[in-house]
Write a protein that holds these residues in place. Structure first.
Motif, PDB file in Angstrom:
ATOM      1  N   ALA A 218       0.706  -1.761   0.139  1.00 41.40           N
ATOM      2  CA  ALA A 218      -0.522  -0.148   0.295  1.00 41.40           C
ATOM      3  C   ALA A 218       0.929   1.013  -0.124  1.00 41.40           C
ATOM      4  O   ALA A 218       0.945   2.265  -0.861  1.00 41.40           O
ATOM      5  N   ALA A 219       2.097   1.228   0.721  1.00 40.87           N
ATOM      6  CA  ALA A 219       2.739   2.292   0.650  1.00 40.87           C
ATOM      7  C   ALA A 219       3.508   2.602  -0.537  1.00 40.87           C
ATOM      8  O   ALA A 219       3.608   3.664  -1.180  1.00 40.87           O
ATOM      9  N   ARG A 220       4.020   1.702  -1.151  1.00 38.19           N
ATOM     10  CA  ARG A 220       4.571   1.842  -2.401  1.00 38.19           C
ATOM     11  C   ARG A 220       3.520   2.254  -3.522  1.00 38.19           C
ATOM     12  O   ARG A 220       4.098   2.989  -4.219  1.00 38.19           O
ATOM     13  N   ASP A 223       3.216   6.479  -2.857  1.00 44.04           N
ATOM     14  CA  ASP A 223       4.656   6.551  -4.093  1.00 44.04           C
ATOM     15  C   ASP A 223       3.960   6.495  -5.177  1.00 44.04           C
ATOM     16  O   ASP A 223       4.960   7.369  -5.269  1.00 44.04           O
ATOM     17  N   TYR A 224       4.122   5.442  -5.886  1.00 44.45           N
ATOM     18  CA  TYR A 224       4.246   5.388  -7.426  1.00 44.45           C
ATOM     19  C   TYR A 224       3.239   6.394  -7.619  1.00 44.45           C
ATOM     20  O   TYR A 224       3.497   7.416  -8.992  1.00 44.45           O
ATOM     21  N   LEU A 225       2.081   6.293  -7.257  1.00 43.96           N
ATOM     22  CA  LEU A 225       0.417   7.517  -7.949  1.00 43.96           C
ATOM     23  C   LEU A 225       1.445   8.592  -7.998  1.00 43.96           C
ATOM     24  O   LEU A 225       0.124   9.228  -8.501  1.00 43.96           O
ATOM     25  N   ALA A 226       1.948   9.006  -6.395  1.00 43.37           N
ATOM     26  CA  ALA A 226       2.341  10.055  -6.570  1.00 43.37           C
ATOM     27  C   ALA A 226       3.172  10.582  -7.388  1.00 43.37           C
ATOM     28  O   ALA A 226       3.176  11.842  -8.102  1.00 43.37           O
ATOM     29  N   ALA A 227       4.114   9.405  -7.881  1.00 49.34           N
ATOM     30  CA  ALA A 227       5.355   9.918  -8.678  1.00 49.34           C
ATOM     31  C   ALA A 227       4.672   9.721  -9.840  1.00 49.34           C
ATOM     32  O   ALA A 227       5.568  10.476 -10.860  1.00 49.34           O
ATOM     33  N   HIS A 228       3.787   8.908 -10.052  1.00 41.16           N
ATOM     34  CA  HIS A 228       3.080   8.839 -11.371  1.00 41.16           C
ATOM     35  C   HIS A 228       1.247   9.090 -11.564  1.00 41.16           C
ATOM     36  O   HIS A 228       1.351   8.040 -11.943  1.00 41.16           O
ATOM     37  N   PRO A 229       1.004   9.564 -11.612  1.00 44.91           N
ATOM     38  CA  PRO A 229      -0.374  10.156 -11.659  1.00 44.91           C
ATOM     39  C   PRO A 229      -0.866   9.564 -13.196  1.00 44.91           C
ATOM     40  O   PRO A 229      -0.645   9.625 -13.672  1.00 44.91           O
ATOM     41  N   VAL A 240      -3.429  -0.266  -9.926  1.00 48.97           N
ATOM     42  CA  VAL A 240      -3.106  -0.676  -8.652  1.00 48.97           C
ATOM     43  C   VAL A 240      -4.066  -2.278  -9.118  1.00 48.97           C
ATOM     44  O   VAL A 240      -3.599  -2.905  -8.014  1.00 48.97           O
ATOM     45  N   SER A 241      -4.027  -2.913 -10.512  1.00 50.61           N
ATOM     46  CA  SER A 241      -4.129  -4.341 -10.846  1.00 50.61           C
ATOM     47  C   SER A 241      -2.985  -4.527 -10.653  1.00 50.61           C
ATOM     48  O   SER A 241      -2.609  -6.150  -9.976  1.00 50.61           O
ATOM     49  N   ALA A 242      -1.827  -4.634 -10.802  1.00 53.82           N
ATOM     50  CA  ALA A 242      -0.494  -4.766 -11.135  1.00 53.82           C
ATOM     51  C   ALA A 242       0.005  -4.950  -8.970  1.00 53.82           C
ATOM     52  O   ALA A 242       0.718  -5.647  -9.386  1.00 53.82           O
ATOM     53  N   PHE A 243      -0.519  -3.619  -8.566  1.00 50.24           N
ATOM     54  CA  PHE A 243       0.099  -3.987  -7.672  1.00 50.24           C
ATOM     55  C   PHE A 243      -1.074  -5.305  -6.406  1.00 50.24           C
ATOM     56  O   PHE A 243       0.254  -5.781  -5.906  1.00 50.24           O
ATOM     57  N   LEU A 244      -2.007  -5.176  -6.819  1.00 51.57           N
ATOM     58  CA  LEU A 244      -2.038  -6.438  -5.962  1.00 51.57           C
ATOM     59  C   LEU A 244      -1.670  -7.326  -6.070  1.00 51.57           C
ATOM     60  O   LEU A 244      -1.997  -8.203  -5.384  1.00 51.57           O
ATOM     61  N   ASP A 245      -1.511  -8.150  -7.595  1.00 49.84           N
ATOM     62  CA  ASP A 245      -0.959  -9.204  -8.138  1.00 49.84           C
ATOM     63  C   ASP A 245      -0.144  -9.763  -6.871  1.00 49.84           C
ATOM     64  O   ASP A 245       0.538 -10.273  -6.912  1.00 49.84           O
ATOM     65  N   LYS A 246       1.112  -8.409  -6.736  1.00 51.30           N
ATOM     66  CA  LYS A 246       2.076  -9.001  -5.606  1.00 51.30           C
ATOM     67  C   LYS A 246       2.243  -8.590  -5.065  1.00 51.30           C
ATOM     68  O   LYS A 246       2.150  -9.463  -3.988  1.00 51.30           O
ATOM     69  N   TYR A 247       0.888  -7.506  -3.734  1.00 53.01           N
ATOM     70  CA  TYR A 247       0.382  -7.382  -2.606  1.00 53.01           C
ATOM     71  C   TYR A 247      -0.583  -8.143  -2.332  1.00 53.01           C
ATOM     72  O   TYR A 247      -0.604  -7.341  -0.297  1.00 53.01           O
TER      73      TYR A 247
END
Length: 292
Positions: A218-220, A223-229, A240-247
């Motif tokens: 969730a923290a990553r 940070d990713y969305l803040a850096a790459h809106p 979001v789907s990519a992060f859910l797949d991993k975390y």
């Protein structure tokens, strides 16, 4: 005024969506949008509908209800309400031997109580293979036969509920989505229920994702969305789907089905029926279907 009502279903987001909407109260208030505390209206509306018994309300009922729901002196252009058990409690989803038998009565009654307002209903649907066991789990020890009331699980169709809601309140806009997609479309759901612009910034946009993802993920993601809106909602969903797949936490996204007499074949059958059935809901006139 506009009255947006999140009518459920049971055992989907369980008020999480309404809580996310309330995080936007400062900006919503400036737009004439009110999100009152559910304690101000849930019992009030339930008793008002029960009192109707299918008849027309007494003159002035609408104004009495609005005065009770809003704070003293408040005015509004859009009123945002919600009750996951609006249609019925989890224990009663098969009353009278029909899935959500009370859907028409509740929708018709809501329209009758606010006859000159623009009603919008919001409904999250869920795979019956997981939805039915979750509701039975909340039926407080009720036997499975009494709970099912003779209902054939393979005949559980959300498209039928959607059709009956549309028939009962044809002037009310109906928004539908799949609970399984909620984490990916949460910002869209918040905006839709609140009546915000499609590109409006949303507080609580990651509330559901934060619940089902490991803290470091969730923290990553933040940070990713803040850096790459993301430039579009579709890009946001892909990230979001990519992060859910991993975390994603397995216990948060994997549902254990524990229903007497239901084996893997039954679960697969109900899932296949659901996947075909939701397309019928999406295709119905007067339905806005939010997709992942």
């Amino acid at each position: 005024m506009e009255i947006a009502f999140h009518i459920g279903a049971n055992c989907t987001d369980d008020d999480r969506l309404l809580r996310s909407v309330t995080k936007n109260l400062p900006s919503l208030a400036g737009q004439g949008i009110r999100v009152p505390n559910p304690a101000r209206y849930r019992r009030l509306l339930r008793e008002a509908i029960q009192h109707l018994r299918g008849e027309a309300p007494e003159p002035g009922t609408r104004d009495v209800l609005i005065d009770a729901i809003l704070e003293h002196g408040e005015t509004t252009e859009r009123l945002v309400l919600g009750n996951p058990a609006f249609i019925c409690t989890p224990a009663r989803i098969f009353d009278a031997g029909r899935f959500h038998d009370l859907a028409e009565f509740k929708a018709r009654s809501l329209q009758a109580l606010f006859p000159d307002d623009r009603i919008e209903m919001f409904l999250g649907i869920r795979n019956p293979a997981a939805f039915v066991p979750a509701c039975w789990d909340q039926a407080r020890g009720r036997g499975v036969d009494a709970f099912m009331a003779g209902t054939d699980p393979s005949g559980i169709l959300w498209s039928d509920v959607v059709a009956r809601l549309r028939q009962a309140a044809p002037d009310a806009r109906l928004t539908v989505w799949c609970d399984e997609d909620s984490a990916l479309i949460w910002p869209d759901l918040v905006r839709a229920l609140a009546g915000m612009a499609e590109d409006a910034p949303v507080e609580g946009a990651q509330d559901l994702v934060n619940e089902i993802m490991r803290p470091e993920g969730a923290a990553r993601l933040r940070d990713y969305l803040a850096a790459h809106p993301p430039a579009t909602a579709a890009q946001h969903r892909r990230v979001v789907s990519a992060f859910l797949d991993k975390y994603a936490r397995p216990e948060a996204v994997e549902t254990e089905i524990d229903m007497p007499g239901w084996d893997a074949a039954r679960v697969a059958e109900l899932t296949a029926i659901y996947e075909a059935d939701r397309a019928r809901s999406a295709a119905r006139d007067g339905v806005r279907f939010l997709r992942a």
